[in-house]
Design a protein around this motif. Sequence first.
Motif, PDB file in Angstrom:
ATOM      1  N   ASN A  60       0.796  -0.911   0.132  1.00  0.00           N
ATOM      2  CA  ASN A  60      -0.059  -0.060   0.159  1.00  0.00           C
ATOM      3  C   ASN A  60       0.640   1.566  -0.205  1.00  0.00           C
ATOM      4  OD1 ASN A  60      -2.200   2.334   2.054  1.00  0.00           O
ATOM      5  ND2 ASN A  60      -2.916   1.397   0.317  1.00  0.00           N
ATOM      6  N   ILE A  61       1.526   1.271   1.112  1.00  0.00           N
ATOM      7  CA  ILE A  61       2.638   2.586   0.499  1.00  0.00           C
ATOM      8  C   ILE A  61       3.743   3.250  -0.387  1.00  0.00           C
ATOM      9  CG2 ILE A  61       4.933   3.503   2.277  1.00  0.00           C
ATOM     10  CD1 ILE A  61       3.560   2.275   5.022  1.00  0.00           C
ATOM     11  N   SER A  81      -4.934   7.663   8.069  1.00  0.00           N
ATOM     12  CA  SER A  81      -5.690   6.705   7.034  1.00  0.00           C
ATOM     13  C   SER A  81      -6.079   5.564   8.032  1.00  0.00           C
ATOM     14  CB  SER A  81      -5.162   6.663   5.697  1.00  0.00           C
ATOM     15  OG  SER A  81      -3.869   5.347   6.020  1.00  0.00           O
ATOM     16  N   THR A 139      -0.720   9.184   4.598  1.00  0.00           N
ATOM     17  CA  THR A 139      -0.996   7.016   4.559  1.00  0.00           C
ATOM     18  C   THR A 139      -0.930   6.651   6.511  1.00  0.00           C
ATOM     19  OG1 THR A 139      -0.188   6.852   3.106  1.00  0.00           O
ATOM     20  CG2 THR A 139      -0.656   5.054   4.058  1.00  0.00           C
ATOM     21  N   SER A 146      -6.033  -0.582  -2.695  1.00  0.00           N
ATOM     22  CA  SER A 146      -6.887   0.052  -1.558  1.00  0.00           C
ATOM     23  C   SER A 146      -5.865   1.598  -1.727  1.00  0.00           C
ATOM     24  CB  SER A 146      -7.160   0.124  -0.388  1.00  0.00           C
ATOM     25  OG  SER A 146      -5.791  -1.114   0.512  1.00  0.00           O
ATOM     26  N   ALA A 147      -5.207   1.678  -2.499  1.00  0.00           N
ATOM     27  CA  ALA A 147      -4.349   3.077  -2.546  1.00  0.00           C
ATOM     28  C   ALA A 147      -5.022   3.486  -3.150  1.00  0.00           C
ATOM     29  CB  ALA A 147      -2.570   3.128  -3.727  1.00  0.00           C
ATOM     30  N   THR A 187       2.157   6.205  -6.940  1.00  0.00           N
ATOM     31  CA  THR A 187       1.480   6.937  -7.743  1.00  0.00           C
ATOM     32  C   THR A 187       1.585   9.056  -7.078  1.00  0.00           C
ATOM     33  OG1 THR A 187      -0.451   6.713  -6.361  1.00  0.00           O
ATOM     34  CG2 THR A 187      -0.489   5.204  -8.058  1.00  0.00           C
ATOM     35  N   LEU A 247      -5.497   3.104   7.686  1.00  0.00           N
ATOM     36  CA  LEU A 247      -4.284   1.549   7.094  1.00  0.00           C
ATOM     37  C   LEU A 247      -4.104   0.636   7.705  1.00  0.00           C
ATOM     38  CD1 LEU A 247      -2.349   1.126   4.596  1.00  0.00           C
ATOM     39  CD2 LEU A 247      -0.229   2.155   6.699  1.00  0.00           C
ATOM     40  N   THR A 268       2.975   1.504  -2.967  1.00  0.00           N
ATOM     41  CA  THR A 268       1.740   3.149  -4.142  1.00  0.00           C
ATOM     42  C   THR A 268       2.039   3.455  -3.915  1.00  0.00           C
ATOM     43  OG1 THR A 268       0.384  -0.199  -4.218  1.00  0.00           O
ATOM     44  CG2 THR A 268      -0.420   1.812  -5.522  1.00  0.00           C
ATOM     45  N   VAL A 269       1.013   3.902  -3.023  1.00  0.00           N
ATOM     46  CA  VAL A 269       0.673   5.784  -2.942  1.00  0.00           C
ATOM     47  C   VAL A 269       2.231   6.203  -2.881  1.00  0.00           C
ATOM     48  CG1 VAL A 269       1.206   7.172  -0.934  1.00  0.00           C
ATOM     49  CG2 VAL A 269      -0.555   5.009  -0.469  1.00  0.00           C
TER      50      VAL A 269
END
Length: 273
Positions: free
Chosen positions: A196-197, A220, A216, A254-255, A203, A222, A199-200
């Motif tokens: 997730n991190i 969030s 994040t 979920s990102a 992007t 998370l 991907t964040v």
Amino acid sequence: PGRHRHPHQRLCGLVHSMTRFIDRLLDHITMYRLVLYHLMALLGTAFVLSFFRIVPHDPITIAFSVALVLAACWIANRIFARVFKVPANGESVYITALILALIMDPVGIADLKVIGALISVSVWAMASKFIFAVGRKHIFNPAAFGVVLSALLLNQPATWWVGGNLPLLPAVLIGGVLIVRKLQRFDSVTTFILVNIATVLATSPLSHYGTALNETILSSPLFFFAFVMLTEPLTAPTMRWPRLAFAALVGFLSAPNVHVGSFYFTPELALLV
């Protein structure tokens, strides 16, 4: 002889003793009961903090929302259990209800529209346990299912207020780590968080990395999502490699910047996918 041990050895011995003590405690608590205690502790903490305006909701609103969702889930579960002629799992009902209370925005007594939405979410969550089930085991996380329908049909999405409140983070982490320790799912949770991190960051513009990481990790859902919803035994794979692939896929989808065209995923939708 213990007085002459190296400080590092003494520290390791202390950690080992604490770990054994915690494991003995966890062995006497069922998984469902542990999750239920964790959710109750989070709501209790939020309720106390609300008196000091440390969380952005007043205590009456939180208490009313919890009572409303608990009642709606309990009644719906009893009805569906009788219709489908299967035994009702009480702890599972309370867990789903408290999750909904922690991720849906608390509602005031006079806000009839949102009250209707909370009741609908509760009924849909309970319905998914009976309608979308194989061998009496539900396929989808009930809370995620109800929240996704609420967002799509009623335009009332989850706000995940439990994850957006920094004062609640210590309670989220302490109880969450105990749950993961009980389930032995550190590999899944770690995979989800890292993907997730990553991907964040992938992007986000390089100049916004600091802000993206801060939001994040600190603002969030998370950790709450990873500890409580990702690890649900009935809807997560049991074998190690499928479990890691499941965690990685959910972490990626979920990102917040992942989308297909103009359609953006949410944590609960990623879990259903």
